[in-house]
Design a protein around this motif. Structure first.
Motif, short mmCIF file in Angstrom:
data_model
loop_
_atom_site.label_atom_id
_atom_site.label_comp_id
_atom_site.label_asym_id
_atom_site.label_seq_id
_atom_site.Cartn_x
_atom_site.Cartn_y
_atom_site.Cartn_z
N ALA A 105 -6.02 -3.58 -19.63
CA ALA A 105 -6.44 -4.08 -18.31
C ALA A 105 -7.11 -2.97 -17.50
CB ALA A 105 -5.22 -4.59 -17.55
N ASN A 106 -8.00 -3.39 -16.62
CA ASN A 106 -8.48 -2.49 -15.57
C ASN A 106 -7.46 -2.56 -14.44
OD1 ASN A 106 -10.97 -2.16 -16.95
ND2 ASN A 106 -11.64 -4.13 -16.09
N VAL A 107 -6.93 -1.42 -14.08
CA VAL A 107 -5.83 -1.42 -13.12
C VAL A 107 -6.30 -0.85 -11.79
CG1 VAL A 107 -3.54 -0.49 -12.62
CG2 VAL A 107 -4.13 -1.18 -14.96
N GLU A 108 -6.07 -1.63 -10.74
CA GLU A 108 -6.33 -1.13 -9.38
C GLU A 108 -4.98 -0.95 -8.71
OE1 GLU A 108 -8.88 -3.71 -7.13
OE2 GLU A 108 -10.33 -3.84 -8.77
N ILE A 109 -4.73 0.27 -8.23
CA ILE A 109 -3.44 0.55 -7.60
C ILE A 109 -3.60 0.60 -6.09
CG2 ILE A 109 -1.74 2.41 -7.30
CD1 ILE A 109 -1.88 2.84 -10.31
N ILE A 110 -2.68 0.00 -5.37
CA ILE A 110 -2.61 0.21 -3.91
C ILE A 110 -1.37 1.08 -3.68
CG2 ILE A 110 -2.67 -0.85 -1.64
CD1 ILE A 110 -3.37 -3.51 -2.88
N GLU A 111 -1.61 2.35 -3.47
CA GLU A 111 -0.50 3.32 -3.39
C GLU A 111 0.16 3.20 -2.01
OE1 GLU A 111 0.76 5.90 -5.66
OE2 GLU A 111 2.21 5.67 -4.04
N HIS A 112 1.47 2.97 -2.04
CA HIS A 112 2.23 2.88 -0.79
C HIS A 112 3.19 4.05 -0.61
CE1 HIS A 112 0.82 -1.27 -0.87
NE2 HIS A 112 1.35 -1.49 0.32
N GLY A 113 3.13 5.06 -1.48
CA GLY A 113 4.14 6.12 -1.41
C GLY A 113 5.48 5.59 -1.87
N ARG A 114 6.56 6.14 -1.32
CA ARG A 114 7.89 5.71 -1.80
C ARG A 114 8.87 5.50 -0.65
NH1 ARG A 114 11.55 9.47 -2.83
NH2 ARG A 114 12.25 8.54 -4.78
N LYS A 115 8.34 5.13 0.51
CA LYS A 115 9.24 4.97 1.66
C LYS A 115 9.11 3.62 2.36
CE LYS A 115 10.27 9.66 2.56
NZ LYS A 115 11.72 9.75 2.47
N VAL A 116 8.04 2.92 2.06
CA VAL A 116 7.80 1.64 2.76
C VAL A 116 7.49 0.54 1.76
CG1 VAL A 116 7.03 2.65 4.95
CG2 VAL A 116 5.36 2.25 3.11
N PRO A 117 7.78 -0.71 2.12
CA PRO A 117 7.52 -1.82 1.20
C PRO A 117 6.03 -2.15 1.12
CG PRO A 117 8.41 -2.64 3.27
CD PRO A 117 8.42 -1.14 3.37
N ILE A 118 5.71 -3.03 0.19
CA ILE A 118 4.32 -3.46 0.02
C ILE A 118 3.84 -4.10 1.32
CG2 ILE A 118 2.79 -5.00 -1.25
CD1 ILE A 118 4.80 -4.77 -3.62
N ASP A 119 2.66 -3.68 1.76
CA ASP A 119 2.08 -4.15 3.02
C ASP A 119 1.19 -5.35 2.72
OD1 ASP A 119 0.64 -4.60 5.29
OD2 ASP A 119 -0.07 -2.54 5.52
N PRO A 120 1.57 -6.54 3.18
CA PRO A 120 0.77 -7.74 2.89
C PRO A 120 -0.67 -7.60 3.39
CG PRO A 120 2.85 -8.33 3.95
CD PRO A 120 2.76 -6.84 3.99
N GLN A 121 -0.87 -6.84 4.46
CA GLN A 121 -2.24 -6.69 4.97
C GLN A 121 -3.11 -5.91 3.99
OE1 GLN A 121 -3.39 -8.49 7.26
NE2 GLN A 121 -1.32 -9.22 7.70
#
Ligand SMILES: *Cc1c(COP(=O)(O)O)cnc(C)c1O
Length: 398
Positions: A105-121
């Protein structure tokens, strides 16, 4: 003088503690795998597992760990050249992304670090930018065990629907199933993966993939799926051996049957409430310790914390010293830090995790908290006072 003899307490975020009932159920001679009784037992477990996952969809089982379940889910839905979007909140999100790369697969990552949940925006922005709707799946980890961040899966479904994007929502519940509330159908997950050795209280070695009709359609449109991972026959087997594409892991299944009986007797809602209350006791203790000295819980907001695992830090070398003391002097094994990139602590020895998933209760939790209090005291690590009292108050609050 070590005080660690007696039954050890394993506070690892997987594998978790196995109930005696599970162990005893596994203590059997080799069965005849052609005995119809085994097929009956298996057929009875499928709806029970779907009930734990809160789905009316389908399920396939594999002899594998969580990594295998990741690959199983991807192998049925993502072809080489397809694009997947992976919002990450810790090491396990990246692990699943790497698996997706492995299936081409071609993978696109949305990096959020490791302190906050996934941001729907941020998910919305990425989906809206995908004008040709090439993204085939969104891979989301419900509870990232490395950071102990818990994301709101229903909010991700909401974004997919609002944008009108057809990507599958695939969710990793390896750490959360049977611990944190998860509602596969109501929250709109198309695929969910989990393993046996965390909330399900069975030894590592069984992987589960749940999927709905939409995901089944995607599977049917795949150019090819490797035979072992193909979920088709596993989800609707005509013969017992098709459940596992070969010899079944009979003893794991005996253990799983016992674990599902325990889950059924307690009730999944009660299990979620137990995990939540025990986690609140640990957070109360952690917040008290953090009032003075180096102890920190990783996730600031309570609403974003897992009820199954809690990541914390003390700074190098105190994290490792604390873990060693708890294990060697008191018989409590805490988990190591994972997925931490800290230039000031390259060995990540200042980080550790409390596992509190599955077979955990008040005395296990209070014992662990008391032992950590003793370790901080014995090792002369500065810490805020009143942690045990705070934990008791949280456990007994109306
Ligand atoms: C434990 C875990 C995994 C990996 O499972 P293994 O059985 O170790 O392969 C993946 N994702 C999450 C969220 C986990 O907690």
């Amino acid at each position: 003088m070590p005080l660690s003899n007696g039954r050890p307490h394993m506070a690892l975020p997987g594998p978790s503690m196995m109930p005696d009932r599970v162990l005893q159920a596994m203590h059997q001679p080799a069965p005849d795998i052609y005995d119809p009784e085994l097929h009956r037992m298996m057929a009875g477990m499928v709806p029970d597992l779907c009930a734990v996952a809160r789905t009316r969809g389908h399920m396939a089982m594999y002899i594998c760990n969580g990594h295998g379940a990741w690959e199983a889910a991807l192998s049925n839905t993502v072809a080489p050249g397809d694009t997947v979007l992976v919002p990450t909140t810790g090491r396990f999100g990246h692990g699943w992304a790497e698996m997706a790369q492995g299936v081409g697969a071609n993978v696109e990552i949305i990096e959020h670090g490791r302190k906050v949940p996934i941001d729907p925006q941020r998910l919305r922005t990425a989906l809206e930018a995908d004008k040709g709707q090439k993204i085939k799946a969104v891979l989301a980890v419900h509870v990232d065990t490395s950071s102990s961040v818990r994301s709101d899966i229903a909010s991700l479904r909401g974004v997919l629907d609002e944008v009108g994007h057809p990507a599958l929502l695939m969710v990793d519940c390896i750490a959360s199933l049977g611990c944190d509330r998860f509602e596969m159908d109501a929250w709109g997950a198309d695929v969910m993966v989990t393993g046996s050795q965390k909330g399900l209280m069975v030894p590592p070695g069984l992987g589960f993939v749940f999927f709905n009709d939409r995901a089944a359609d995607v599977r049917r449109a795949m150019p090819r799926v490797t035979r072992y991972w193909d979920w088709t026959a596993r989800a609707e087997p005509e013969m017992f051996y098709q459940y596992f594409g070969g010899t079944a892991p009979t003893h794991h299944l005996y253990g799983l049957r016992a674990a599902l009986d325990m889950i059924h007797e307690e009730g999944i809602e009660n299990i979620w409430a137990r995990h939540a209350r025990l986690a609140q006791a640990l957070w109360a203790a952690g917040e008290a310790w953090a009032a003075e000295g180096p102890f920190r819980l990783n996730v600031a907001e309570r609403a974003h914390r897992s009820h199954a695992v809690t990541a914390a830090q003390l700074g190098a070398p105190h994290g490792d010293r604390l873990r060693a003391w708890c294990r060697d002097e008191a018989g409590v094994t805490l988990g190591i830090g994972l997925g931490v990139e800290d230039p000031e602590d390259p060995t990540s020895s200042g980080y550790f995790r409390f596992g509190h998933m599955g077979h955990v209760n008040a005395h296990g939790m209070l014992g662990m908290i008391g032992v950590v209090e003793a370790a901080l005291t014995a090792l002369d690590i500065p810490h805020g006072g009143g942690a045990v009292d705070a934990a008791v108050a949280a456990l007994t609050a109306a």
